[in-house]
Write a protein that holds these residues in place. Structure first.
Motif, short mmCIF file in Angstrom:
data_model
loop_
_atom_site.label_atom_id
_atom_site.label_comp_id
_atom_site.label_asym_id
_atom_site.label_seq_id
_atom_site.Cartn_x
_atom_site.Cartn_y
_atom_site.Cartn_z
N ASP A 24 0.81 -1.21 0.00
CA ASP A 24 0.00 0.00 0.00
C ASP A 24 0.84 1.26 0.00
N ASP A 25 2.10 1.17 0.46
CA ASP A 25 2.93 2.36 0.50
C ASP A 25 3.68 2.59 -0.80
N GLY A 26 3.41 1.72 -1.82
CA GLY A 26 4.04 1.89 -3.12
C GLY A 26 5.36 1.18 -3.25
N ASP A 27 5.90 0.61 -2.16
CA ASP A 27 7.15 -0.12 -2.22
C ASP A 27 6.86 -1.58 -2.50
N GLU A 28 7.67 -2.19 -3.35
CA GLU A 28 7.47 -3.60 -3.67
C GLU A 28 7.76 -4.43 -2.43
N GLU A 29 6.86 -5.36 -2.14
CA GLU A 29 7.05 -6.23 -1.00
C GLU A 29 8.22 -7.17 -1.29
N SER A 30 9.02 -7.42 -0.28
CA SER A 30 10.21 -8.25 -0.48
C SER A 30 9.80 -9.69 -0.67
N GLY A 31 10.30 -10.31 -1.76
CA GLY A 31 10.02 -11.71 -2.02
C GLY A 31 11.09 -12.58 -1.42
N ARG A 32 10.86 -13.89 -1.42
CA ARG A 32 11.81 -14.82 -0.85
C ARG A 32 12.70 -15.35 -1.96
N ALA A 33 13.97 -15.15 -1.82
CA ALA A 33 14.91 -15.53 -2.88
C ALA A 33 15.16 -17.02 -2.93
N ASP A 34 14.87 -17.73 -1.83
CA ASP A 34 15.21 -19.15 -1.80
C ASP A 34 14.04 -20.01 -1.38
N GLY A 35 12.80 -19.49 -1.50
CA GLY A 35 11.64 -20.27 -1.13
C GLY A 35 11.39 -20.28 0.36
N GLY A 36 12.11 -19.50 1.13
CA GLY A 36 11.90 -19.45 2.56
C GLY A 36 12.35 -18.12 3.09
N GLY A 37 12.29 -17.92 4.40
CA GLY A 37 12.75 -16.69 4.99
C GLY A 37 11.66 -15.66 5.10
N GLU A 38 12.08 -14.38 5.17
CA GLU A 38 11.14 -13.29 5.39
C GLU A 38 10.35 -12.97 4.13
N GLY A 39 9.19 -12.36 4.33
CA GLY A 39 8.38 -11.91 3.21
C GLY A 39 7.42 -12.96 2.71
N PRO A 40 6.40 -12.54 1.97
CA PRO A 40 5.41 -13.47 1.43
C PRO A 40 6.00 -14.31 0.30
N PRO A 41 5.43 -15.47 0.03
CA PRO A 41 5.91 -16.28 -1.10
C PRO A 41 5.60 -15.59 -2.42
N GLN A 42 6.40 -15.90 -3.42
CA GLN A 42 6.17 -15.37 -4.77
C GLN A 42 5.28 -16.34 -5.53
N LEU A 43 4.16 -15.85 -6.02
CA LEU A 43 3.17 -16.66 -6.73
C LEU A 43 2.98 -16.11 -8.13
N VAL A 44 3.30 -16.92 -9.14
CA VAL A 44 3.08 -16.56 -10.53
C VAL A 44 1.80 -17.23 -11.00
N CYS A 45 0.92 -16.47 -11.65
CA CYS A 45 -0.38 -17.01 -12.05
C CYS A 45 -0.68 -16.70 -13.51
N ASP A 46 -1.17 -17.71 -14.22
CA ASP A 46 -1.70 -17.48 -15.55
C ASP A 46 -2.98 -16.64 -15.43
N PRO A 47 -3.29 -15.79 -16.42
CA PRO A 47 -4.48 -14.94 -16.32
C PRO A 47 -5.79 -15.69 -16.06
N LEU A 48 -5.86 -16.97 -16.43
CA LEU A 48 -7.07 -17.74 -16.15
C LEU A 48 -7.39 -17.74 -14.66
N PHE A 49 -6.36 -17.66 -13.83
CA PHE A 49 -6.55 -17.75 -12.38
C PHE A 49 -6.31 -16.42 -11.67
N GLU A 50 -6.43 -15.33 -12.39
CA GLU A 50 -6.13 -14.02 -11.80
C GLU A 50 -7.01 -13.73 -10.59
#
Length: 288
Positions: A24-50
């Protein structure tokens, strides 16, 4: 959450639309570089499932499935999770180096829904081969999302299975009359971002027919009763699977629950009616 358009070099290469979710503050939320750790998981979605992914507790990227495949084959790291129609994660492995293990730690089928058409009642009984032939002959306007999308390749698989009348076929069968049939279909079918909505809202004047998972099309048709378009069930029967692949599938339960709430069915061992991932990869190369 606000969503800003992210311009990436890979997206320019494949022509796919890509969006990132920001805080909400305009800053990109930090993703997890190795599938774990801080921040939400990164989820890639095809437009069918938007719409499904909009509610996920994750940093969400929406992009065409073919764009994701191109990025992964180009060396990009595997996302924590990728939600796409079933053939696509297997296509990544089919197009990769032979003998190399799968890029994905886990591939989890979440749900399934029959592939249907939405169109006029007089098209009842027209199967996938009928649709493919009539589109190629410029006798029928079919709206689809295009071959680079998750649903687009499923549509190609359906009209291809229709050509072979539901019988198994392999890459060495992709020749002769079939190539002309497929090329005409890909050239003549009209691409649109939301073809099913276009058919319903225009009462069939935008396109004669469009293709969709039944779970997504049925509520749209029910909401517009009184129009001359409805659900059609072409043969051979084809099923769309929603599959979550990646390095972190902690989102499995919540995404499956959302899909089931939307009318998708639980996964099963029943065949989808689509050709193998290797054949679909070859078909993708023909229509892109």
């Amino acid at each position: 959450m606000k969503r800003l358009l992210a311009v990436l070099a890979a997206a320019a290469m494949v022509g796919g639309s890509l969006y990132l979710r920001y805080g909400d503050d305009g800053d990109e939320e930090s993703g997890r570089a190795d599938g774990g750790g801080e921040g939400p998981p990164q989820l890639v979605c095809d437009p069918l499932f938007e719409e499904v992914c909009d509610g996920a507790d994750a940093e969400v990227t929406i992009e065409d499935a073919a764009a994701t495949v191109d990025r992964l084959l180009g060396g990009d790291r595997v996302p924590d999770a990728w939600l796409a129609p079933g053939p696509w994660p297997a296509i990544v492995d089919a197009l990769g180096t032979p003998g190399v293990p799968s890029r994905f730690d886990e591939v989890a089928p979440l749900a399934r829904s029959g592939l249907v058409a939405v169109g006029r009642a007089d098209l009842e009984g027209c199967g996938w081969r009928c649709f493919g032939s009539r589109v190629g002959d410029d006798d029928l306007e079919l709206g689809w999302t295009g071959p680079a999308t998750g649903l687009g390749l499923v549509t190609v698989g359906a009209v291809s299975s229709g050509f072979f009348r539901g019988e198994p076929f392999a890459t060495n069968d992709l020749s002769g009359e079939f190539i002309g049939y497929l090329s005409r279909f890909a050239d003549q079918a009209r691409q649109a971002r939301a073809p099913v909505q276009d058919v319903i809202v225009t009462n069939g004047s935008a396109f004669d027919v469009a293709v969709s998972p039944e779970a997504e099309a049925e509520p749209l048709v029910e909401a517009r009763r009184g129009t001359r378009v409805g659900l059609l069930y072409p043969e051979p029967v084809v099923t769309v699977e929603a599959v979550l692949a990646g390095r972190d599938t902690d989102l499995t339960d919540s995404l499956r629950a959302d899909l089931l709430d939307r009318g998708w069915e639980r996964p099963s061992e029943d065949p989808t009616g689509l050709p193998s991932a290797g054949v679909l990869a070859a078909l993708l190369g023909r229509v892109r």
